[in-house]
Enzyme design. Sequence first.
Site, PDB file in Angstrom:
ATOM      1  N   GLN A 159       0.848  -1.202   0.000  1.00 59.31           N
ATOM      2  CA  GLN A 159       0.000   0.000   0.000  1.00 59.31           C
ATOM      3  C   GLN A 159       0.880   1.248   0.000  1.00 59.31           C
ATOM      4  O   GLN A 159       0.390   2.359  -0.139  1.00 59.31           O
ATOM      5  CB  GLN A 159      -0.880   0.014   1.252  1.00 59.31           C
ATOM      6  CG  GLN A 159      -1.844  -1.156   1.344  1.00 59.31           C
ATOM      7  CD  GLN A 159      -2.473  -1.238   2.728  1.00 59.31           C
ATOM      8  OE1 GLN A 159      -3.479  -0.606   3.011  1.00 59.31           O
ATOM      9  NE2 GLN A 159      -1.870  -2.020   3.605  1.00 59.31           N
TER      10      GLN A 159
ATOM     11  N   ASP B 212       6.192   4.752  -1.302  1.00 54.13           N
ATOM     12  CA  ASP B 212       7.651   4.929  -1.348  1.00 54.13           C
ATOM     13  C   ASP B 212       8.271   3.831  -2.217  1.00 54.13           C
ATOM     14  O   ASP B 212       7.589   2.901  -2.670  1.00 54.13           O
ATOM     15  CB  ASP B 212       8.247   4.945   0.081  1.00 54.13           C
ATOM     16  CG  ASP B 212       8.111   3.609   0.805  1.00 54.13           C
ATOM     17  OD1 ASP B 212       8.462   2.558   0.214  1.00 54.13           O
ATOM     18  OD2 ASP B 212       7.665   3.586   1.969  1.00 54.13           O
TER      19      ASP B 212
ATOM     20  N   HIS C  32      -1.609   1.456  -4.120  1.00 50.49           N
ATOM     21  CA  HIS C  32      -2.014   2.851  -3.874  1.00 50.49           C
ATOM     22  C   HIS C  32      -1.130   3.845  -4.633  1.00 50.49           C
ATOM     23  O   HIS C  32      -1.066   5.014  -4.270  1.00 50.49           O
ATOM     24  CB  HIS C  32      -2.001   3.159  -2.370  1.00 50.49           C
ATOM     25  CG  HIS C  32      -3.102   2.461  -1.617  1.00 50.49           C
ATOM     26  ND1 HIS C  32      -3.126   2.343  -0.242  1.00 50.49           N
ATOM     27  CD2 HIS C  32      -4.230   1.838  -2.061  1.00 50.49           C
ATOM     28  CE1 HIS C  32      -4.223   1.673   0.123  1.00 50.49           C
ATOM     29  NE2 HIS C  32      -4.889   1.350  -0.958  1.00 50.49           N
TER      30      HIS C  32
ATOM     31  N   THR D 202       0.501  -2.974   8.718  1.00 45.80           N
ATOM     32  CA  THR D 202      -0.674  -2.212   8.277  1.00 45.80           C
ATOM     33  C   THR D 202      -1.773  -2.277   9.324  1.00 45.80           C
ATOM     34  O   THR D 202      -1.962  -3.312   9.966  1.00 45.80           O
ATOM     35  CB  THR D 202      -1.163  -2.680   6.876  1.00 45.80           C
ATOM     36  OG1 THR D 202      -2.346  -1.968   6.531  1.00 45.80           O
ATOM     37  CG2 THR D 202      -1.408  -4.160   6.805  1.00 45.80           C
TER      38      THR D 202
ATOM     39  N   ASN E 287       3.025  -7.262  12.956  1.00 41.47           N
ATOM     40  CA  ASN E 287       2.730  -5.839  13.172  1.00 41.47           C
ATOM     41  C   ASN E 287       3.180  -5.436  14.575  1.00 41.47           C
ATOM     42  O   ASN E 287       3.265  -6.261  15.475  1.00 41.47           O
ATOM     43  CB  ASN E 287       1.215  -5.603  13.032  1.00 41.47           C
ATOM     44  CG  ASN E 287       0.875  -4.192  12.586  1.00 41.47           C
ATOM     45  OD1 ASN E 287       1.423  -3.712  11.595  1.00 41.47           O
ATOM     46  ND2 ASN E 287      -0.005  -3.523  13.293  1.00 41.47           N
TER      47      ASN E 287
HETATM   48  C1  BJW Z   1       4.662  -1.057  12.630  1.00 37.54           C
HETATM   49  C2  BJW Z   1       5.844  -0.380  12.897  1.00 37.54           C
HETATM   50  C3  BJW Z   1       7.001  -1.138  12.838  1.00 37.54           C
HETATM   51  C4  BJW Z   1       4.274   1.052  13.081  1.00 37.54           C
HETATM   52  N1  BJW Z   1       6.933  -2.429  12.525  1.00 37.54           N
HETATM   53  N2  BJW Z   1       4.621  -2.348  12.323  1.00 37.54           N
HETATM   54  C5  BJW Z   1     -16.948   1.989   4.743  1.00 37.54           C
HETATM   55  C6  BJW Z   1     -16.640   0.660   5.023  1.00 37.54           C
HETATM   56  C7  BJW Z   1     -15.673  -0.041   4.284  1.00 37.54           C
HETATM   57  C8  BJW Z   1     -14.971   0.604   3.252  1.00 37.54           C
HETATM   58  C9  BJW Z   1     -15.299   1.915   2.987  1.00 37.54           C
HETATM   59  C10 BJW Z   1     -16.251   2.593   3.722  1.00 37.54           C
HETATM   60  N3  BJW Z   1     -16.338   3.861   3.241  1.00 37.54           N
HETATM   61  C11 BJW Z   1     -15.435   4.006   2.233  1.00 37.54           C
HETATM   62  C12 BJW Z   1     -14.788   2.817   2.069  1.00 37.54           C
HETATM   63  C13 BJW Z   1     -13.691   2.529   1.105  1.00 37.54           C
HETATM   64  C14 BJW Z   1     -12.416   3.261   1.466  1.00 37.54           C
HETATM   65  C15 BJW Z   1     -12.033   2.902   2.905  1.00 37.54           C
HETATM   66  O1  BJW Z   1     -11.437   1.887   3.175  1.00 37.54           O
HETATM   67  N4  BJW Z   1     -12.352   3.764   3.869  1.00 37.54           N
HETATM   68  C16 BJW Z   1     -12.044   3.470   5.281  1.00 37.54           C
HETATM   69  C17 BJW Z   1     -11.642   4.747   5.963  1.00 37.54           C
HETATM   70  C18 BJW Z   1     -13.222   2.778   5.903  1.00 37.54           C
HETATM   71  N5  BJW Z   1     -11.396   2.816   0.541  1.00 37.54           N
HETATM   72  C19 BJW Z   1     -11.222   3.397  -0.633  1.00 37.54           C
HETATM   73  O2  BJW Z   1     -11.842   4.400  -0.985  1.00 37.54           O
HETATM   74  C20 BJW Z   1     -10.232   2.734  -1.578  1.00 37.54           C
HETATM   75  N6  BJW Z   1     -10.858   2.525  -2.845  1.00 37.54           N
HETATM   76  C21 BJW Z   1     -11.896   1.693  -3.002  1.00 37.54           C
HETATM   77  O3  BJW Z   1     -12.375   1.060  -2.072  1.00 37.54           O
HETATM   78  O4  BJW Z   1     -12.348   1.623  -4.301  1.00 37.54           O
HETATM   79  C22 BJW Z   1     -13.451   0.750  -4.584  1.00 37.54           C
HETATM   80  C23 BJW Z   1     -12.949  -0.493  -5.267  1.00 37.54           C
HETATM   81  C24 BJW Z   1     -12.074  -1.347  -4.607  1.00 37.54           C
HETATM   82  C25 BJW Z   1     -11.633  -2.511  -5.231  1.00 37.54           C
HETATM   83  C26 BJW Z   1     -12.042  -2.819  -6.504  1.00 37.54           C
HETATM   84  C27 BJW Z   1     -12.903  -1.962  -7.174  1.00 37.54           C
HETATM   85  C28 BJW Z   1     -13.356  -0.795  -6.539  1.00 37.54           C
HETATM   86  C29 BJW Z   1      -8.989   3.605  -1.801  1.00 37.54           C
HETATM   87  C30 BJW Z   1      -8.161   3.728  -0.569  1.00 37.54           C
HETATM   88  C31 BJW Z   1      -6.994   4.688  -0.833  1.00 37.54           C
HETATM   89  C32 BJW Z   1      -6.126   4.880   0.402  1.00 37.54           C
HETATM   90  N7  BJW Z   1      -5.144   5.892   0.132  1.00 37.54           N
HETATM   91  C33 BJW Z   1      -4.143   6.200   1.141  1.00 37.54           C
HETATM   92  C34 BJW Z   1      -3.322   7.448   0.688  1.00 37.54           C
HETATM   93  C35 BJW Z   1      -2.369   7.072  -0.452  1.00 37.54           C
HETATM   94  C36 BJW Z   1      -1.483   8.214  -0.825  1.00 37.54           C
HETATM   95  C37 BJW Z   1      -0.561   8.662   0.293  1.00 37.54           C
HETATM   96  O5  BJW Z   1       0.276   7.882   0.771  1.00 37.54           O
HETATM   97  O6  BJW Z   1      -0.676   9.826   0.670  1.00 37.54           O
HETATM   98  O7  BJW Z   1      -3.269   5.076   1.323  1.00 37.54           O
HETATM   99  S1  BJW Z   1      -4.816   6.474   2.769  1.00 37.54           S
HETATM  100  C38 BJW Z   1      -3.486   5.717   3.638  1.00 37.54           C
HETATM  101  O8  BJW Z   1      -3.983   4.538   4.340  1.00 37.54           O
HETATM  102  C39 BJW Z   1      -2.509   5.205   2.557  1.00 37.54           C
HETATM  103  C40 BJW Z   1      -2.137   3.851   3.104  1.00 37.54           C
HETATM  104  O9  BJW Z   1      -1.643   3.026   2.057  1.00 37.54           O
HETATM  105  C41 BJW Z   1      -3.428   3.360   3.715  1.00 37.54           C
HETATM  106  C42 BJW Z   1      -3.242   2.268   4.746  1.00 37.54           C
HETATM  107  O10 BJW Z   1      -2.464   2.728   5.818  1.00 37.54           O
HETATM  108  P1  BJW Z   1      -1.448   1.720   6.541  1.00 37.54           P
HETATM  109  O11 BJW Z   1      -0.361   1.364   5.596  1.00 37.54           O
HETATM  110  O12 BJW Z   1      -2.201   0.606   7.157  1.00 37.54           O
HETATM  111  O13 BJW Z   1      -0.808   2.694   7.650  1.00 37.54           O
HETATM  112  P2  BJW Z   1      -1.326   3.005   9.133  1.00 37.54           P
HETATM  113  O14 BJW Z   1      -0.603   4.213   9.600  1.00 37.54           O
HETATM  114  O15 BJW Z   1      -2.802   3.037   9.189  1.00 37.54           O
HETATM  115  O16 BJW Z   1      -0.871   1.744   9.981  1.00 37.54           O
HETATM  116  C43 BJW Z   1       0.498   1.448  10.204  1.00 37.54           C
HETATM  117  C44 BJW Z   1       0.581   0.183  11.045  1.00 37.54           C
HETATM  118  O17 BJW Z   1       1.948  -0.148  11.198  1.00 37.54           O
HETATM  119  C45 BJW Z   1       0.004   0.352  12.459  1.00 37.54           C
HETATM  120  O18 BJW Z   1      -0.812  -0.767  12.777  1.00 37.54           O
HETATM  121  C46 BJW Z   1       1.245   0.359  13.370  1.00 37.54           C
HETATM  122  O19 BJW Z   1       1.039  -0.265  14.633  1.00 37.54           O
HETATM  123  C47 BJW Z   1       2.215  -0.456  12.559  1.00 37.54           C
HETATM  124  N8  BJW Z   1       3.605  -0.119  12.781  1.00 37.54           N
HETATM  125  N9  BJW Z   1       5.513   0.946  13.231  1.00 37.54           N
HETATM  126  C48 BJW Z   1       5.703  -2.993  12.305  1.00 37.54           C
HETATM  127  N10 BJW Z   1       8.208  -0.566  13.132  1.00 37.54           N
END
Ligand code: BJW
Length: 232
Positions: free
Chosen positions: A87, A90, A105, A172, A197
């Site tokens: 996701q 980088d 992403h 994640t 994680n």
């Molecule tokens: C460590 C550590 C260490 C720390 N060692 N671990 C209602 C219900 C369900 C879904 C939806 C809903 N309403 C809307 C939706 C859909 C929506 C969604 O999910 N919303 C939620 C808020 C509910 N999703 C979308 O809109 C997506 N598109 C979509 O669904 O299209 C429809 C479709 C899908 C499939 C087929 C056809 C159609 C798009 C999502 C886009 C997300 N974009 C971002 C920004 C990208 C650009 C940028 O970087 O600026 O992506 S948001 C952000 O979150 C980024 C990340 O990739 C993503 C996930 O974050 P991640 O990687 O999990 O980071 P963190 O910070 O959350 O977690 C880090 C973890 O690491 C933590 O647990 C720490 O503990 C741990 N950690 N240090 C190991 N050293």
Amino acid sequence: MRVVVLTGAGISAESGVPTFRDADGLWEGHRVEDVATPEAYESQPTMVQEFYDARRASLAHVEPNAAHVALARLEDVLGDDLFLVTQNIDDLHERGGSTRVHHMHGELRSALCRACERRFPWDRTLVDLPPCPGCGVTELRPDVVWFGEIPYDMDAIMHELKRADLFVSIGTSGAVYPAAGFVQYAARHRARTLELNLQPSEGTSFFHESRQGPAGTLVPLWVDEMLARVTP
Ligand code: BJW
Ligand code: ZN
């Protein structure tokens, strides 16, 4: 053995790349769900372009860590039997040695033209509105997937999850779909599932096994275990 690995911001945390939802999160006081949207880009394009320009430039100051390097070691042995989907936007997996990375992403080092919809490798800034190398229109935006947009490579990802023997989720939070749903999808199609994680993720109960700790420690240990199992 076919393995699908999903990574998130936590795998790059020890390289110094901020995560999204931890205390010192990337968007400093804003909920990522409010700002990582096409609407935020429409209303404040300069602010958004500057934000991504700064993140693109900051890649020069970070290095892959032991977790990225370990996954490249796993690819060396498994080859096409490893499907790595991240996701993260980088380039630390590539710089750690992985050659087949699926950036669902998008990527910081890529620009997307809103006029001709083509994607271009990009290492410079975008805030100064450079012309598209393909069509000449000044409509280049960061090639990243915001909320409400469709992630890249979904057909290939779902195909690989269906035939995986093992699904591993690393660093994640399990807060963002569709990635957060991969564990249940893979398990339904008979894969074993493992989470690595820092703390239990939102979806931790869906995994067969969950290990807690920093990715830079847990991932090399897990890769060692895998290599002991698959190499003669
Ligand atoms: C460590 C550590 C260490 C720390 N060692 N671990 C209602 C219900 C369900 C879904 C939806 C809903 N309403 C809307 C939706 C859909 C929506 C969604 O999910 N919303 C939620 C808020 C509910 N999703 C979308 O809109 C997506 N598109 C979509 O669904 O299209 C429809 C479709 C899908 C499939 C087929 C056809 C159609 C798009 C999502 C886009 C997300 N974009 C971002 C920004 C990208 C650009 C940028 O970087 O600026 O992506 S948001 C952000 O979150 C980024 C990340 O990739 C993503 C996930 O974050 P991640 O990687 O999990 O980071 P963190 O910070 O959350 O977690 C880090 C973890 O690491 C933590 O647990 C720490 O503990 C741990 N950690 N240090 C190991 N050293
Ligand atoms: Zn164009």
